[in-house]
Design an enzyme around this catalytic site. Sequence first.
Site, short mmCIF file in Angstrom:
data_model
loop_
_atom_site.label_atom_id
_atom_site.label_comp_id
_atom_site.label_asym_id
_atom_site.label_seq_id
_atom_site.Cartn_x
_atom_site.Cartn_y
_atom_site.Cartn_z
N LYS A 206 0.86 -1.18 0.00
CA LYS A 206 0.00 0.00 0.00
C LYS A 206 0.90 1.24 0.00
O LYS A 206 1.49 1.59 1.02
CB LYS A 206 -0.92 -0.01 1.24
CG LYS A 206 -2.02 1.06 1.19
CD LYS A 206 -1.53 2.32 1.84
CE LYS A 206 -2.57 3.43 1.71
NZ LYS A 206 -1.98 4.76 1.98
N PRO A 207 1.05 1.91 -1.16
CA PRO A 207 1.87 3.12 -1.21
C PRO A 207 1.12 4.30 -0.62
O PRO A 207 -0.11 4.26 -0.45
CB PRO A 207 2.12 3.31 -2.70
CG PRO A 207 0.90 2.73 -3.35
CD PRO A 207 0.48 1.57 -2.48
N GLU B 273 10.48 1.47 10.28
CA GLU B 273 11.52 2.48 10.08
C GLU B 273 10.80 3.82 10.18
O GLU B 273 10.05 4.22 9.30
CB GLU B 273 12.17 2.28 8.70
CG GLU B 273 13.52 2.97 8.57
CD GLU B 273 13.41 4.46 8.34
OE1 GLU B 273 13.63 5.23 9.32
OE2 GLU B 273 13.10 4.87 7.23
N CYS C 227 14.05 11.12 6.34
CA CYS C 227 14.19 10.85 7.77
C CYS C 227 15.62 11.05 8.22
O CYS C 227 15.88 11.29 9.40
CB CYS C 227 13.71 9.44 8.09
SG CYS C 227 14.48 8.15 7.11
#
Length: 485
Positions: free
Chosen positions: A185-186, A258, A292
Site C-alpha cells: 500500500k503506497p 523504520e 528521515c
Amino acid sequence: MPSDRIAEFIRDHALDSMRLAGRKVRGDRTFEVANPYTGECIGTVPKASLAVLREAFESAHAFRPHLTRAERAAILQKAAALVRERSADIARLITAEAGLCLKDSTYETGRVADVLLFGATEVLRDDGQVFSCDITPHGRKRRVYTQRSPLLGVISAITPFNHPMNQVAHKVVPAIATNNRMVLKPSEKVPFSAILFADLLYEAGLPPQMLSVVTGDPREIADELVTNPRVDLVTFTGGVAIGKAIAAKAGYRRMVLELGGNDPLVVMEDADLDEASTLAVQGSYKNSGQRCTAVKRMLVHEPVAARFTELVVEKTRAWKHGDPMDAAMDMGTVIDEAAAKLFEARVDEAVAQGAKLLVGNQRRGALYSPTVLADVDPGMTVVRHETFGPVSPIIRFRDIDDAIRIANGTAYGLSSAVCTNRLDWITRFVNELDVGTVNVREVPGYRLELTPFGGIKDSGLGYKEGVQEAIKSFTNLKTYSLPWP
C-alpha cells in the site's frame, strides 16, 4: 514533462488502476492525485474497499512461488535495466506527483536501479552456515546447517511519500529475492510511482501473484493491512505516531518499523568549515528536506559558529528553488501546502522565542524556501520534534560533552554526522551517540542501498532495512543436522 504529457504517460501505462496479482483493477470510487506545485490533478486511482484488500491477501497467500535463484536474479536484473532505460520518464512522473525537483527525482531512479541490482546479487549469495559439532567434549560427530526460507504468510508493506519509488523498491526487492509474496500500500499522495514499479517488474517476468499494489484511504484500510490473518510480517516506513499505532494493533506477528529521525550534524572546531557547510546545506535541502535522515539540527562548536553560519547562509541563498520541472532547480516543493504551513509556523514560533531568522521562511502554496535559523535553543519545537522540511536550525555548544548531550536529547535515534579530524572525538561520537548511524565528514543520510539502515528509540525497533538486512527479516531461519565422520 508538461502536464499534458504526464496525463498521456499515465494513460499509456494505465496507471489509474490498482495491481491485484498483476490484474489492472479499477474501482467505483477513486481519488485524485495532485501536482504539489501546480495543484493540477495528474490522474486518479481507485479507492480500495476492504473486500478488495482482503482479496489481494487471499490471492497472495494461495500462491506458492518456486522461482530459482537464477530466475529471481534475472527478473531483478532485467527490471534494473528497464529502470535505467526509462529513467527520464520515471523521474518526471516522480516530480509530477511528489513535487521533488528533477535533480532529486533523477537521482532517485538511479538508487532504485541500485536496489534491484543489489537484490539480484544477494539472491546468488548462499545464505547458509555450517557448524561442526565436535568442537566440545559434549559434541558429536555431526554438522549443523542453516538455510533461509520464505515466510509462510504474506508481507504487508506500507510506504511513505518522500521517496515514491525507492522506498517501494526497498520493500519489494527483498521480498522477491526471498521468494515471498507482498501486498503493498503506497502513500495515497504518490501512488503512481509504485504502480509503475510493479508494472516494470511484471514486464521483467515477475509472477503477478507475488506482488499486489493496493491504493486507498488509510482511514478505511489501514487496520486490515496490519491485522489480516494472512499477514506474517508488517514492514512500514513513516511517522512515529503511525508506527506506534501499528505496533499496538499488529499483535503476534513480525514488524519492521523504520520511523522518523531528528538527525544532527555536529561541527567541531577543527572541521573544514567549507566542507561542513556544504554538507549542512546538501543534507538539509536535498529531497526538499523530506528525508528521515536529513540534517534536522546543526550543532556547532562556539569558536567556529559565526563563520560556519555565514557560509551556510551564503550557500542557502545560492540554492535554487522553484518549478520542480525546471532542470536548473536544486529544490522543488514539499509534499503539500499543509506541510509547508507547518514548517512556516514552527519557524515563526522559534523566532518568537528568540531564534534569529537569517534567510528563508517564504511560502507560496507547497513551495517553501530553504531556511536558516540561528540562536536556536534545543527546547524549541523546531528541533525538539522532527521538522520534515528544508529548515536549518543552528545550535551552539561549548565542548564535546555538551554536543553529545544535545545530540542525544531528543526521542529519536536514527542517523548523525560529525565533522572533525580528531580520532579521539570521532571515537567518542561513534560510541556515545544514541543512533543507528554515525557518518564522519558526510551527511547523516549517506549509505549504500545494500548496507544496514535503521534506528533506535522512536526511530524504530532496531530492525534494519537495506537489502541484506531486509532479506534476513523477510525469511525464517531453519537449522538441520547430519551425521559427519
